[in-house]
Design an enzyme around this catalytic site. Structure first.
Site, PDB file in Angstrom:
ATOM      1  N   LYS A   7     -14.425  41.989  61.365  1.00  0.00           N
ATOM      2  CA  LYS A   7     -14.048  42.556  60.063  1.00  0.00           C
ATOM      3  C   LYS A   7     -12.585  42.239  59.767  1.00  0.00           C
ATOM      4  O   LYS A   7     -11.826  41.872  60.683  1.00  0.00           O
ATOM      5  CB  LYS A   7     -14.285  44.065  60.068  1.00  0.00           C
ATOM      6  CG  LYS A   7     -13.449  44.830  61.089  1.00  0.00           C
ATOM      7  CD  LYS A   7     -13.929  46.270  61.185  1.00  0.00           C
ATOM      8  CE  LYS A   7     -13.110  47.027  62.208  1.00  0.00           C
ATOM      9  NZ  LYS A   7     -13.689  48.362  62.477  1.00  0.00           N
ATOM     10  N   TYR A  52      21.528  44.607  56.162  1.00  0.00           N
ATOM     11  CA  TYR A  52      21.555  45.593  55.067  1.00  0.00           C
ATOM     12  C   TYR A  52      21.781  47.000  55.627  1.00  0.00           C
ATOM     13  O   TYR A  52      21.201  47.373  56.643  1.00  0.00           O
ATOM     14  CB  TYR A  52      20.236  45.587  54.305  1.00  0.00           C
ATOM     15  CG  TYR A  52      20.033  44.401  53.405  1.00  0.00           C
ATOM     16  CD1 TYR A  52      20.914  44.148  52.353  1.00  0.00           C
ATOM     17  CD2 TYR A  52      18.970  43.543  53.597  1.00  0.00           C
ATOM     18  CE1 TYR A  52      20.721  43.050  51.512  1.00  0.00           C
ATOM     19  CE2 TYR A  52      18.765  42.447  52.756  1.00  0.00           C
ATOM     20  CZ  TYR A  52      19.647  42.207  51.720  1.00  0.00           C
ATOM     21  OH  TYR A  52      19.447  41.145  50.897  1.00  0.00           O
ATOM     22  N   ARG A  54     -16.802  60.446  59.102  1.00  0.00           N
ATOM     23  CA  ARG A  54     -16.500  59.319  58.231  1.00  0.00           C
ATOM     24  C   ARG A  54     -17.821  58.843  57.651  1.00  0.00           C
ATOM     25  O   ARG A  54     -18.112  59.074  56.498  1.00  0.00           O
ATOM     26  CB  ARG A  54     -15.802  58.227  59.060  1.00  0.00           C
ATOM     27  CG  ARG A  54     -14.658  57.560  58.379  1.00  0.00           C
ATOM     28  CD  ARG A  54     -13.831  56.709  59.336  1.00  0.00           C
ATOM     29  NE  ARG A  54     -14.597  55.823  60.199  1.00  0.00           N
ATOM     30  CZ  ARG A  54     -14.066  54.849  60.917  1.00  0.00           C
ATOM     31  NH1 ARG A  54     -12.757  54.621  60.850  1.00  0.00           N
ATOM     32  NH2 ARG A  54     -14.796  54.098  61.686  1.00  0.00           N
ATOM     33  N   MET A  92      13.829  40.763  54.152  1.00  0.00           N
ATOM     34  CA  MET A  92      12.599  40.153  53.648  1.00  0.00           C
ATOM     35  C   MET A  92      12.269  38.843  54.378  1.00  0.00           C
ATOM     36  O   MET A  92      11.113  38.582  54.731  1.00  0.00           O
ATOM     37  CB  MET A  92      12.758  39.880  52.158  1.00  0.00           C
ATOM     38  CG  MET A  92      11.516  39.408  51.470  1.00  0.00           C
ATOM     39  SD  MET A  92      11.852  39.371  49.692  1.00  0.00           S
ATOM     40  CE  MET A  92      10.297  38.847  49.077  1.00  0.00           C
TER      41      MET A  92
HETATM   42  C1  LIG Z   1     -13.874  48.417  63.854  1.00  0.00           C
HETATM   43  C2  LIG Z   1     -15.078  48.950  64.516  1.00  0.00           C
HETATM   44  C3  LIG Z   1     -15.262  48.732  65.890  1.00  0.00           C
HETATM   45  C4  LIG Z   1     -14.236  48.065  66.767  1.00  0.00           C
HETATM   46  O1  LIG Z   1     -13.183  48.972  67.031  1.00  0.00           O
HETATM   47  P1  LIG Z   1     -12.000  48.549  68.012  1.00  0.00           P
HETATM   48  O2  LIG Z   1     -11.225  49.797  68.186  1.00  0.00           O
HETATM   49  O3  LIG Z   1     -11.216  47.497  67.314  1.00  0.00           O
HETATM   50  O4  LIG Z   1     -12.639  48.069  69.259  1.00  0.00           O
HETATM   51  C5  LIG Z   1     -16.440  49.174  66.449  1.00  0.00           C
HETATM   52  N1  LIG Z   1     -17.371  49.811  65.709  1.00  0.00           N
HETATM   53  C6  LIG Z   1     -17.217  50.054  64.397  1.00  0.00           C
HETATM   54  C7  LIG Z   1     -18.271  50.767  63.640  1.00  0.00           C
HETATM   55  C8  LIG Z   1     -16.062  49.638  63.757  1.00  0.00           C
HETATM   56  O5  LIG Z   1     -15.909  49.863  62.449  1.00  0.00           O
END
Ligand SMILES: *Cc1c(COP(=O)(O)O)cnc(C)c1O
Length: 370
Positions: free
Chosen positions: A35, A256, A130, A304
């Site tokens: 993802k 800065y 969630r 920056m």
């Molecule tokens: C992102 C995610 C993971 C992986 O989590 P990590 O902490 O990066 O290992 C696993 N399961 C679900 C449902 C996720 O959304």
């Protein structure tokens, strides 16, 4: 010559890290989580290091199409399921497995016309609140799903809220075990922290594990264990060069806001990397950094396009020296992204996902090619 900053994606490190996940969960199959464009690494760039996984899990239908376009014919799982009914058409066409976490997704599936029955992962809300069905509603959802002609197989899923910390996973594991006790189907529970910390428990590693962050070489419990402890290698390097050198006297300041003031004579280098490259502005004086593979510290505020590093104890370094902001440095040196994240009060996850568009990215397939 372009500005000297670049990011390197290490596909050999990705493959190595996924092998570490297998060591902790030897009899489970491994989803590589890609993802957020492979946690900022780029799915296509990271691909040679990820394709040893048993399945690919992600959120975005767009990303699922990209993975199929890479030639992947194995399982792909949509971790948030579909977002609207017509997404199911793509699931049918590309053979995507999808999570079911609310009643409407079952309604949509019941109306979906397909010759290709779907494999779905029914998600239990294990207390994170969630996504997912409450334990109370879980069984009814399972019964409904299994009765649908559109469904070929129902697997069972949960996500831990505290696998990385003191509260742990016991309560959630017990809840999952009790709720699913007599239901058939494959099971998946463990994220990276659960794989590394609790993968020795068969009911935690279950049939599939879902390691995300560990694959990218960042520790899921960095407050307690660093990547060296878990045998992980950074899959992303952010590096640049020193483009200016200054000599300071006691009382001189840097950057800065003049937040750093020298108490004595110092030599400092100005690095072509700033917050517009994705380096956190919140990193204050003292953030670790490698110059020619040697550890030193940043000085003053990150601007920056530039930041300052202390060269006082590195007399051989100067103009054009290589600076590793995080990842793999020269001569086998390593600076974990987790150390930089800690200085910014955040996690490696956020930094790697926030690598800026303007940074050119290259791929390395081995230590020698870097
Ligand atoms: C992102 C995610 C993971 C992986 O989590 P990590 O902490 O990066 O290992 C696993 N399961 C679900 C449902 C996720 O959304």
């Amino acid at each position: 010559m372009p500005r000297p900053i670049e990011a390197i994606i290490h596909t050999d490190a990705l493959a190595h890290n996924l092998r570490q996940a297998r060591l902790h969960a030897p009899d489970a199959r491994v989803w590589a989580i890609v993802k957020a464009n492979a946690y900022g690494h780029g799915i296509e760039r990271a691909w040679p290091g990820l394709m040893g996984a048993d399945g690919i899990a992600l959120l975005d239908l767009d990303e699922a199409q990209r993975v199929r376009a890479l030639g992947w014919r194995g399982p792909i799982l949509l971790l948030e399921g579909v977002f609207e009914p017509r997404d199911l058409e793509l699931c049918s066409r590309l053979g995507l497995w999808h999570t079911i976490h609310h009643e409407s997704q079952i309604d949509w599936l019941a109306l979906h016309k397909t010759h290709q029955p779907h494999r779905v992962f029914l998600k239990l809300n294990g207390g994170m609140n969630r996504l997912g069905f409450t334990p109370h509603a879980f069984r009814a959802a399972w019964t409904r799903l299994t009765a649908l002609p559109q469904v070929e197989e129902v697997s069972l899923m949960m996500h831990f809220s505290d696998a990385d910390g003191g509260r742990g996973i016991d309560e959630q594991v017990d809840l999952f075990t009790a709720t699913t006790a007599d239901l058939p189907g494959e099971r998946t529970l463990a994220n990276s922290a659960a794989v590394l910390r609790h993968g020795h428990r068969p009911e935690v590693r279950a049939d599939w594990v879902r390691p995300g962050i560990l694959g990218y070489g960042s520790s899921p419990d960095a407050d307690e264990h660093d990547i060296h402890h878990w045998g992980l290698q950074p899959a992303m390097t952010l590096r640049s060069r020193i483009i200016g050198v200054q000599h300071l006297h006691g009382g001189d300041t840097v950057g800065y806001g003049s937040t750093f003031e020298a108490t004595t004579g110092m030599r400092i280098g100005t690095v072509a990397c700033g917050y517009a490259d994705g380096y956190p502005r919140l990193c204050g004086t003292g953030t670790p950094v490698l110059v020619d593979g040697q550890r030193t510290r940043t000085l003053g505020r990150v601007s920056m396009d530039m930041l300052a590093v202390d060269l006082t104890d590195l007399p051989a370094s100067g103009l054009d020296s290589e600076v590793t902001l995080w990842g793999q440095g020269p001569g086998g040196s390593v600076l974990s992204i987790d150390e930089v994240a800690r200085s910014a009060g955040t996690l490696g996850y956020e930094l790697m996902c926030a690598l800026a568009q303007r940074v050119p990215v290259h791929v390395s397939h081995g230590p020698d090619a870097a």
